[in-house]
Design an enzyme around this catalytic site. Structure first.
Site, PDB file in Angstrom:
ATOM      1  N   GLY A  56      -1.798  -1.074   4.212  1.00 27.18           N
ATOM      2  CA  GLY A  56      -1.701  -0.987   2.753  1.00 27.18           C
ATOM      3  C   GLY A  56      -2.915  -0.404   2.066  1.00 27.18           C
ATOM      4  O   GLY A  56      -2.794   0.293   1.059  1.00 27.18           O
ATOM      5  N   ASP A 111      -5.723  -3.795  -0.058  1.00 23.79           N
ATOM      6  CA  ASP A 111      -4.727  -3.660  -1.128  1.00 23.79           C
ATOM      7  C   ASP A 111      -4.621  -4.926  -1.963  1.00 23.79           C
ATOM      8  O   ASP A 111      -4.572  -4.884  -3.190  1.00 23.79           O
ATOM      9  CB  ASP A 111      -3.346  -3.255  -0.562  1.00 23.79           C
ATOM     10  CG  ASP A 111      -2.901  -4.109   0.616  1.00 23.79           C
ATOM     11  OD1 ASP A 111      -3.583  -5.125   0.929  1.00 23.79           O
ATOM     12  OD2 ASP A 111      -1.880  -3.781   1.237  1.00 23.79           O
ATOM     13  N   ASP A 114      -4.837 -12.591  -1.262  1.00 20.89           N
ATOM     14  CA  ASP A 114      -3.951 -13.685  -1.671  1.00 20.89           C
ATOM     15  C   ASP A 114      -4.705 -14.994  -1.435  1.00 20.89           C
ATOM     16  O   ASP A 114      -5.451 -15.462  -2.297  1.00 20.89           O
ATOM     17  CB  ASP A 114      -2.670 -13.543  -0.830  1.00 20.89           C
ATOM     18  CG  ASP A 114      -1.625 -14.588  -1.121  1.00 20.89           C
ATOM     19  OD1 ASP A 114      -1.876 -15.480  -1.940  1.00 20.89           O
ATOM     20  OD2 ASP A 114      -0.536 -14.526  -0.531  1.00 20.89           O
ATOM     21  N   LYS A 142      -4.974 -12.352  -6.177  1.00 25.10           N
ATOM     22  CA  LYS A 142      -4.257 -13.536  -6.686  1.00 25.10           C
ATOM     23  C   LYS A 142      -5.274 -14.671  -6.745  1.00 25.10           C
ATOM     24  O   LYS A 142      -5.339 -15.514  -5.841  1.00 25.10           O
ATOM     25  CB  LYS A 142      -3.108 -13.901  -5.752  1.00 25.10           C
ATOM     26  CG  LYS A 142      -2.005 -12.868  -5.670  1.00 25.10           C
ATOM     27  CD  LYS A 142      -0.886 -13.345  -4.769  1.00 25.10           C
ATOM     28  CE  LYS A 142       0.112 -12.262  -4.495  1.00 25.10           C
ATOM     29  NZ  LYS A 142       1.086 -12.625  -3.448  1.00 25.10           N
ATOM     30  N   PHE A 163       4.908 -12.541  -5.286  1.00 27.42           N
ATOM     31  CA  PHE A 163       4.946 -11.465  -4.304  1.00 27.42           C
ATOM     32  C   PHE A 163       5.142 -10.111  -4.987  1.00 27.42           C
ATOM     33  O   PHE A 163       5.993  -9.968  -5.863  1.00 27.42           O
ATOM     34  CB  PHE A 163       6.071 -11.718  -3.309  1.00 27.42           C
ATOM     35  CG  PHE A 163       5.948 -10.910  -2.054  1.00 27.42           C
ATOM     36  CD1 PHE A 163       5.106 -11.313  -1.020  1.00 27.42           C
ATOM     37  CD2 PHE A 163       6.669  -9.734  -1.901  1.00 27.42           C
ATOM     38  CE1 PHE A 163       4.984 -10.559   0.133  1.00 27.42           C
ATOM     39  CE2 PHE A 163       6.556  -8.977  -0.742  1.00 27.42           C
ATOM     40  CZ  PHE A 163       5.715  -9.394   0.276  1.00 27.42           C
ATOM     41  N   VAL A 164       4.331  -9.127  -4.578  1.00 26.28           N
ATOM     42  CA  VAL A 164       4.433  -7.782  -5.164  1.00 26.28           C
ATOM     43  C   VAL A 164       4.598  -6.720  -4.076  1.00 26.28           C
ATOM     44  O   VAL A 164       4.206  -6.934  -2.921  1.00 26.28           O
ATOM     45  CB  VAL A 164       3.185  -7.434  -6.027  1.00 26.28           C
ATOM     46  CG1 VAL A 164       3.128  -8.256  -7.298  1.00 26.28           C
ATOM     47  CG2 VAL A 164       1.885  -7.602  -5.237  1.00 26.28           C
ATOM     48  N   ARG A 176       6.231   0.419   0.290  1.00 22.29           N
ATOM     49  CA  ARG A 176       4.849   0.920   0.416  1.00 22.29           C
ATOM     50  C   ARG A 176       4.610   2.173  -0.405  1.00 22.29           C
ATOM     51  O   ARG A 176       3.577   2.340  -1.019  1.00 22.29           O
ATOM     52  CB  ARG A 176       4.580   1.278   1.882  1.00 22.29           C
ATOM     53  CG  ARG A 176       3.712   0.275   2.563  1.00 22.29           C
ATOM     54  CD  ARG A 176       3.248   0.805   3.888  1.00 22.29           C
ATOM     55  NE  ARG A 176       3.385  -0.200   4.921  1.00 22.29           N
ATOM     56  CZ  ARG A 176       2.666  -1.301   4.974  1.00 22.29           C
ATOM     57  NH1 ARG A 176       1.754  -1.561   4.067  1.00 22.29           N
ATOM     58  NH2 ARG A 176       2.852  -2.163   5.942  1.00 22.29           N
TER      59      ARG A 176
END
Ligand code: 5GP
Length: 185
Positions: A56, A111, A114, A142, A163-164, A176
């Site tokens: 990512g 990217d 979390d 996050k 969630f993204v 992606r």
């Protein structure tokens, strides 16, 4: 399992989960430019090593490096903590392809952060190479979900604990290559 994807004007359905537009590419581009300007100032006279976290991180890294004119080195590493699900497995596997980092100034390009556990593992692995410094650049954070103490020097957007996908982030290998970021409704 085959991924089922349905596009509509205002949302995307992937395997029955609905994602709606969240951050436009225009906003990403201008935020990344700002981060690049700051890096350009902070690393004047240095040759930083960008350690790009695959897969990512390449989207963010590419956008970032377009706006940098300082000399730099690019290395990559692969960290895996997710399968096709939307939760952290807690286990992180690292495949590090770079060496010769002793005394270097590293910028880890990720990217999304979390829980921060992946980043914590990456940092402790990279410290074994005795770099001069390690900083973090992440497009998304996050913050409310952080389970570890991380100093994030360069952050694009702080986002809620949802969630993204898009701009490098996938769900079941889909999303992606979306230009903007979409969020699970
Ligand atoms: P952490 O260890 O910080 O909990 O998780 C880091 C990794 O989990 C990220 O590099 C990314 O691969 C994945 N991840 C965390 N949140 C999301 C999300 O909202 N969407 C996607 N697609 N991946 C995520």
């Amino acid at each position: 399992m085959e991924t089922s994807v349905r596009f509509s004007k205002n949302y995307l359905m992937i395997n029955g989960s609905k994602f709606v537009p969240f951050i436009k590419y225009r906003e990403i581009r201008s935020k990344v430019k700002e981060i690049a300007r700051q890096i350009q100032i902070d690393y004047k006279g240095k040759i930083p090593v960008f350690v790009v976290v695959l897969n990512g991180g390449i989207f963010f890294a590419t956008e970032l490096m377009k706006h940098l004119s300082i000399p730099l080195r690019v290395e990559t590493l692969k960290a895996k903590s997710y399968g096709n699900e939307m939760y952290t497995s807690g286990k992180v596997q690292l495949f590090l392809t770079c060496d010769d980092l002793e005394g270097r100034d590293l910028i880890i390009v990720e990217d999304i952060i979390d829980t921060g556990l992946t980043m914590k593992t990456i940092i402790s692995e990279l410290q074994k190479y005795k770099p001069n410094s390690i900083e973090i650049a992440t497009l998304l954070l996050k913050r409310s979900n952080l389970k570890t103490d991380l100093q994030v020097k360069y952050c694009g957007f702080e986002i809620p604990n949802k969630f993204v996908i898009g701009f490098g982030l996938d769900y079941a290998e889909f999303g992606r290559n979306l230009k903007g970021i979409y969020i699970l409704e």
